[in-house]
Scaffold this active site. Sequence first.
Site, PDB file in Angstrom:
ATOM      1  CB  SER A 236      50.937  15.308   2.585  1.00  0.00           C
ATOM      2  OG  SER A 236      52.031  15.038   1.717  1.00  0.00           O
TER       3      SER A 236
ATOM      4  CB  CYS B 222      53.968  20.100  -3.631  1.00  0.00           C
ATOM      5  SG  CYS B 222      53.064  20.547  -2.137  1.00  0.00           S
TER       6      CYS B 222
END
Length: 344
Positions: free
Chosen positions: A91, A253
């Site tokens: 992530s 993101c």
Amino acid sequence: MRWKKTITMVEAHAEGEVGRIVTSGVIDIPGNTMLEKMNYINEVDDSLRRFLVFEPRGYAQMSTNLIFDAPNKEADIGFLILQGDKAHAMSGSNSICLVTVLLETGMIEMKEPETIVTIDTPAGLVRASAECNNGKCERVTLDMTTSYADQLDAIIEVEGLGAVSVDIAFGGIFYALIDPAQFDLKILPENARQLVDIGTRIHKAVNSQLDIKHPELEDLKGISYTMFVGHDDDGVMKGATILPPGRIDRSPCGTGNSARLAVMEARGQVKVGQSLKARSIIDSEFQVEIVAKKTIAGKSGILPRVSGRGWIHGIHQVGVDPSDPYPLGFKVSDCWGDAFDLLS
């Protein structure tokens, strides 16, 4: 107070997305690599994930991150991301939270004007460069793992939607990238519930209809998330990643935009070295670019770079009383959505 387990976390967010970093109370997870540790949580014992992520100690709109001595000796720290459905391999936003916490708490010595932190993840090594000034980690730039476009313009049949076109790409985890214009939608906060509903349906359909697996890391397979991709009126890239159990990433993101850059490069829409802005549904921004092209198992891929900011906003300690009827927590669909079959 008579807790039988105590865990301390430093809470941070990266451009709006919360990533808590466990700093004490977890010694290790079985496994000789970070991928094996992730698989242990996902396949053998996920009680720690549920304890930290589910209510009352956690909530749907966040991640909780575990850190370890890195199995890969080229790295400074090992790193796992725990979310509502499972542990994930990588992530970007959580990596930014991680580096910010490590440096601002002194867990790793901060060196001004730049500190390099190498992160061992299940998807591979990630190099983080932190811009530091007066004790503050002002920006973190991530050299991500190799990303590539796996399937372009794949057609799937989605319940209630019919035929839908998606691009499948790897950006540290697998994504299905979706043009929201197919549904006459724009990526706006007022459309969040509709985007979540559609993205969740597509998530189920993709993993049931398409064969998706990493060419080198065989345990990385199937999409982790869907991501709607578009542009704002000023031409800036806009995105909305839909995470189980049914919510939108507050940050732009990092892994999603790595996957998006791979697709854009495959289509000739972006060049190596071209710097772009990527904007979230709350208008926070990352800087993204392709550093170089790279082949992965014979597939054409890229090396993406993602840059963003993180802020520490709290310190949190949780525990469990032996008489607590919910030692591993609970989830209810008013907050956790109706995608319970995507949760383990």
